[in-house]
Design a protein around this motif. Structure first.
Motif, mmCIF file in Angstrom:
data_model
loop_
_atom_site.group_PDB
_atom_site.id
_atom_site.type_symbol
_atom_site.label_atom_id
_atom_site.label_comp_id
_atom_site.label_asym_id
_atom_site.label_seq_id
_atom_site.Cartn_x
_atom_site.Cartn_y
_atom_site.Cartn_z
ATOM 1 N N TYR A 148 -7.355 2.876 -6.633
ATOM 2 C CA TYR A 148 -6.670 2.309 -7.795
ATOM 3 C C TYR A 148 -7.488 2.545 -9.060
ATOM 4 O O TYR A 148 -6.972 3.007 -10.089
ATOM 5 N N TYR B 100 0.840 -1.188 0.000
ATOM 6 C CA TYR B 100 0.000 0.000 0.000
ATOM 7 C C TYR B 100 0.878 1.242 0.000
ATOM 8 O O TYR B 100 2.078 1.163 -0.224
ATOM 9 N N HIS C 127 -8.710 1.399 -0.865
ATOM 10 C CA HIS C 127 -7.529 1.338 -1.736
ATOM 11 C C HIS C 127 -7.854 0.710 -3.095
ATOM 12 O O HIS C 127 -7.173 0.980 -4.078
ATOM 13 N N GLU C 128 -8.943 -0.052 -3.175
ATOM 14 C CA GLU C 128 -9.382 -0.557 -4.482
ATOM 15 C C GLU C 128 -10.023 0.567 -5.310
ATOM 16 O O GLU C 128 -9.749 0.732 -6.493
ATOM 17 N N ASN D 11 -9.652 -4.466 -11.815
ATOM 18 C CA ASN D 11 -9.285 -3.973 -10.489
ATOM 19 C C ASN D 11 -8.132 -4.807 -9.952
ATOM 20 O O ASN D 11 -8.331 -5.904 -9.454
ATOM 21 N N GLU D 12 -6.926 -4.254 -10.072
ATOM 22 C CA GLU D 12 -5.734 -5.029 -9.676
ATOM 23 C C GLU D 12 -5.659 -5.294 -8.184
ATOM 24 O O GLU D 12 -4.928 -6.149 -7.730
ATOM 25 N N ARG D 13 -6.407 -4.519 -7.404
ATOM 26 C CA ARG D 13 -6.272 -4.576 -5.950
ATOM 27 C C ARG D 13 -7.293 -5.491 -5.267
ATOM 28 O O ARG D 13 -7.244 -5.674 -4.060
ATOM 29 N N GLY D 14 -8.254 -6.004 -6.042
ATOM 30 C CA GLY D 14 -9.277 -6.818 -5.394
ATOM 31 C C GLY D 14 -10.085 -7.578 -6.417
ATOM 32 O O GLY D 14 -9.723 -7.632 -7.600
#
Lengths: 416, 416
Positions: free
Chosen positions: B161, A392, B157-158, B132-135
C-alpha cells in the motif's frame, strides 16, 4: 565459545530485477539455524564483476562460512566460476571426475552432451569438486582467506541436494558450534498488539539470555523465543519452562509449535481423533484441498474435494437446492451450509467444509462487495458458519479465507 | 543520463534465522524495475544496532534511494525507528496526525487502542509522516545525507500500500529516470542448454546494449532480454525485432511473455477458443484447480474440479469403473483416462483433465516408485495421455506434475 557466523550471497540480475524470487537464502537460513550457525547477513548482487568481488571481500571479514548461490549455469551470463578463480588467483582447469559426472548425467537421461555442458566440468584449480547428482553445475568448496566458501547452482533442488549431502555435514565436522535454541509458538486469530497485551507481564520477566520476537503474517502471529548459551539441554529446559508459563495466557489461539503449519495441525487433530474431512470449495478454488494434501500421509484423513465453480455444479455435485441458490444467491449462509452438508455426504466424511465468496477483482455488488465470503463446517454436531469481510487482492482473499476455514475447523474439532 | 540506483534493506532476525521468507524485496524489485530504477543490492540484516547502522552507511554510498522494510512493529524487538532517529540525529516526537490516524484505525474496527499502539504515532522529527491505511505502523520518508529513504512495515500488504500510494509516485516525481527495457520470453518443456543450442547463432549477433539471460525454474526456462538506453520506443523496437528473430527457432516451447504464467496462458487460450475445462485431480490434490482459479475471470472457462482422493470416490464421483481400478490400479494410464473422461462429462466441459500418481514420500512400490505419475486430457478429439517419472520431494512432484499437465493442455488446445 566463539559464534560461527555465516553469510549468504545470492548472485543474479534476475534477483535484483525481481524476475525470480530468491527462496534459496530462506531455506539455507533455516538449515544453518538448526545446527547453531548464525547467519549474520544476506546479500544479493547482480551479474556484475565489481559488485560480486566486493561482496566476496566484505563477506570474508564478517563470516566464517560464505555460501554462494547462482551464476553457475552453462550459459554466457553466469560469472560466479570465473570470478571465484580470479578472487582466489587460480586457473580454471578440466576436472576429470567432474567431466565424467556430467557425461554420466547426460548418458543416464539418454541425452546428447553439448559442448557448453562439457565446460561445466572445468573448475578453478583451488576448489574441491563437489558432485551434484541433481544437475550439471558442480558444487565448489574453497578454504581460502581464513573462511570456508561454497558455490552452488541457483536451482533450488540442486542447491538443497548439495547442502544436505555435503555442506551441512562438512560444517558440523569443521566447526565447534555454539548453542542457539529456538522455540516458536504459533497462533492464529489474534493480532500482534492484542497478543502483546495478553503476555506483557510474562514478557517483562524473561531472563536476559532469552529473547522474544513477534512474527506476524496473514491472520497468524508467531512468537519466537531464542535462547543463547552453551548447553543445549539447559537452554531447552529454560525455554520449555517459559513456554509453560505463557501458553495458558493464550491457549485458544495456539495451533502449533516450530515448523508446524495450520494445515499440519488440523491434519494431526483429525488423525488423532480418527476423523475424516472433505471440501466443497467455491471461492478458494481448490486451495484448501491443496494445503491439506501437501502434507504427507493426508490420505488417511482427507477424503476429497469438489470445486463447483458454477451454480449448476453446486446443485448437481454437492446437492445445493436450486431454490436456495435462487433465493439467497451463491454467496450466502444458506448456500455455504448446504455445500458443507453436501461435501460431507458425498465423501462420507465426519467434517464437511465449504467456502463461497467473491475473491475479486470483479464480481462484487453493493450488498456483497468483493471480499464477502461465507464459510461453513458441517459435522454430526450440526453446522457452524462464519461471514468474513476481507479487503485484499484476489490471492490474499483466497489465502485469508483458507486460514479462516482451517482455524474454524480446528476449533470445531477441539470444540472450543 | 545518470542511472538511478536503489538498495533494499530488509530488517529482522526472523529473516536471517529463516523463520519468515522475505517476499517484500522481490516485489519491490519488480516495481522499481518497471519505472527504470536499478536495484543494485539487496541486504538483509538482523535486529542488531551495529549491523543496521552499518547497512544504512553502506547503502547511502551506493544508492540514491534506500527502501527499508521491517523492524517497525509495536513490540519491543523492533529497532528501525529509534535507529533512524539516531542515524539522522534527531528526536522521536509525537506526531499529531499519526496519532490521530492510529486512533481512527482502531475506532473503525471497534477495537480498543493499547498504549503500545499509541506510541506508533511518535516519529523521528526529521521524517515526513506517510499514512498507512492498512495498519498501524506508519511510513517514514527522509531526505538526508544525499539520499531518499523510506521505512515501511514488513507486513507485505501494508508495505505494498505504501509503495503504491506514496513511494513510487514520489520517486517518479523526484528523479529523471533512465530507460531500461525488458522483454521476457517464457518457455516450457525444454532444458536450458538445449534452448541455448537452438538459439546460439542468434545470441551471438545480439547488439552490445541488449543482454540475454536464461532463468530456469522447475520445467520452465525464461529468456530475458534487457536493453539499456535513453529512448523507450527505440529500445522497444530493437528488442521486438530480436524477439521476432528468435521466436521461430523455439516456437513450440513458448507459452507467453513477461509476467505471463502458464496458467494464464492456458486460460487465455481457452477463452479465445470459447472452450471450458474441468479437472479430476488425484496426486495434485487441488493444486491445478488452485492455479487456474487464481487467475481473475477464470470462471468463464473453468467449470470445476473433483479431487477424488480414494478409489471409491474415483468410482462414485468421476465414473472410473471398479474393474479398471482392480485390474490396473489407481496410478495407471487406464484409470487416468477414465478420470479425464469423467471430469469432462460431470462438468460438461470441452476438456477433461486428470492426474494420478504417487507424490511421496510413502506409497511407492517396485513397479510404481514414488514419482510415477499419469496425466490425461480428454476432448472431442479423443484422449491424450503421458507418463511422468519424477524424482523430487512431495511438493516439487506436485508442482512439476501441474506444469506438465498445463503444458499438455496447452499443446492439445493448439493441436501442436
Amino acid at each position: 565459545m566463539k559464534a560461527v557466523n555465516a553469510e549468504i550471497i545470492a548472485i543474479g540480475d534476475e534477483l535484483l530485477y525481481g524476475q525470480i524470487m530468491d527462496t534459496n537464502s530462506h531455506w539455507i537460513s533455516q538449515q544453518l539455524d538448526q545446527i547453531g550457525v548464525r547467519v549474520v547477513r544476506k546479500t544479493t548482487v547482480g551479474d556484475n564483476e565489481r559488485d560480486i568481488l566486493e561482496a566476496f571481500m566484505k563477506a570474508e571479514v564478517r563470516a566464517d562460512i560464505i555460501l554462494i548461490t547462482g551464476g553457475l549455469g552453462p550459459t554466457k551470463d553466469d560469472l560466479t566460476k570465473p570470478l571465484m578463480a580470479k578472487y582466489f588467483q587460480c586457473e580454471i582447469v578440466p576436472n576429470e571426475q567432474a567431466i565424467k559426472d556430467v557425461e554420466t548425467f547426460f548418458a543416464k537421461r539418454g541425452r546428447e552432451l553439448t559442448p557448453l555442458n562439457k565446460l561445466q566440468g572445468h573448475l578453478p584449480s583451488k576448489c574441491t569438486y563437489v558432485p551434484n547428482e541433481r544437475g550439471t553445475a558442480p558444487g565448489m568448496w574453497f578454504e581460502e582467506n581464513g573462511a570456508k566458501w561454497m558455490s552452488m547452482p541457483g536451482v533450488p533442488h540442486e542447491m538443497k541436494y548439495l547442502m544436505e549431502a555435503f555442506v551441512l555435514p562438512k560444517i558440523k565436522e569443521q566447526f565447534s558450534l555454539p548453542v542457539i535454541y529456538h522455540k516458536v509458538i504459533r497462533t492464529v486469530g489474534i493480532g500482534e498488539s492484542w497478543l502483546a497485551d495478553l503476555i506483557a507481564t510474562w514478557e517483562d520477566q524473561l531472563p536476559e539470555h532469552i529473547k522474544l520476537a513477534y512474527l506476524p503474517s496473514l491472520g497468524q502471529v508467531k512468537l519466537r523465543l531464542t535462547a543463547f548459551g552453551e548447553d543445549h539441554q539447559q537452554l531447552s529446559d529454560e525455554v520449555q519452562m517459559e513456554v509453560k508459563k505463557v501458553c495458558p495466557l493464550i491457549k485458544n489461539y495456539i495451533y502449533g509449535y516450530d515448523q508446524d503449519t495450520l494445515e499440519e495441525a488440523v491434519g494431526r487433530l483429525l488423525k488423532s481423533e480418527g476423523k475424516t474431512v472433505s471440501l466443497a470449495e467455491s471461492c478458494t478454488g481448490g486451495y484448501i484441498a491443496h494445503l491439506l494434501t501437501s502434507i504427507p500421509g493426508s490420505s488417511s484423513y482427507f477424503n476429497g474435494a469438489i470445486v463447483p465453480y458454477h451454480n449448476q455444479f453446486k446443485e448437481s455435485l454437492v446437492d445445493v437446492s436450486s431454490q436456495t441458490l435462487r433465493q439467497y444467491g451463491a454467496v450466502s449462509e444458506e448456500t455455504v451450509a448446504e455445500m458443507a452438508n453436501g461435501a460431507r455426504k458425498r465423501f462420507q466424511s465426519d467434517y464437511g467444509v465449504a467456502s463461497s465468496g467473491i475473491a475479486g477483482p470483479a464480481g462484487g455488488s453493493k450488498d456483497k462487495p468483493v471480499g464477502t465470503v461465507w464459510i461453513a463446517i458441517a459435522s454430526a454436531d450440526g453446522l457452524v458458519t462464519r461471514k468474513l469481510q476481507l479487503a485484499y487482492d484476489r490471492q490474499l482473499n483466497i489465502e485469508h479465507t483458507a486460514t479462516a476455514v482451517l482455524n474454524l475447523l480446528r476449533k470445531v474439532i477441539k470444540k472450543q
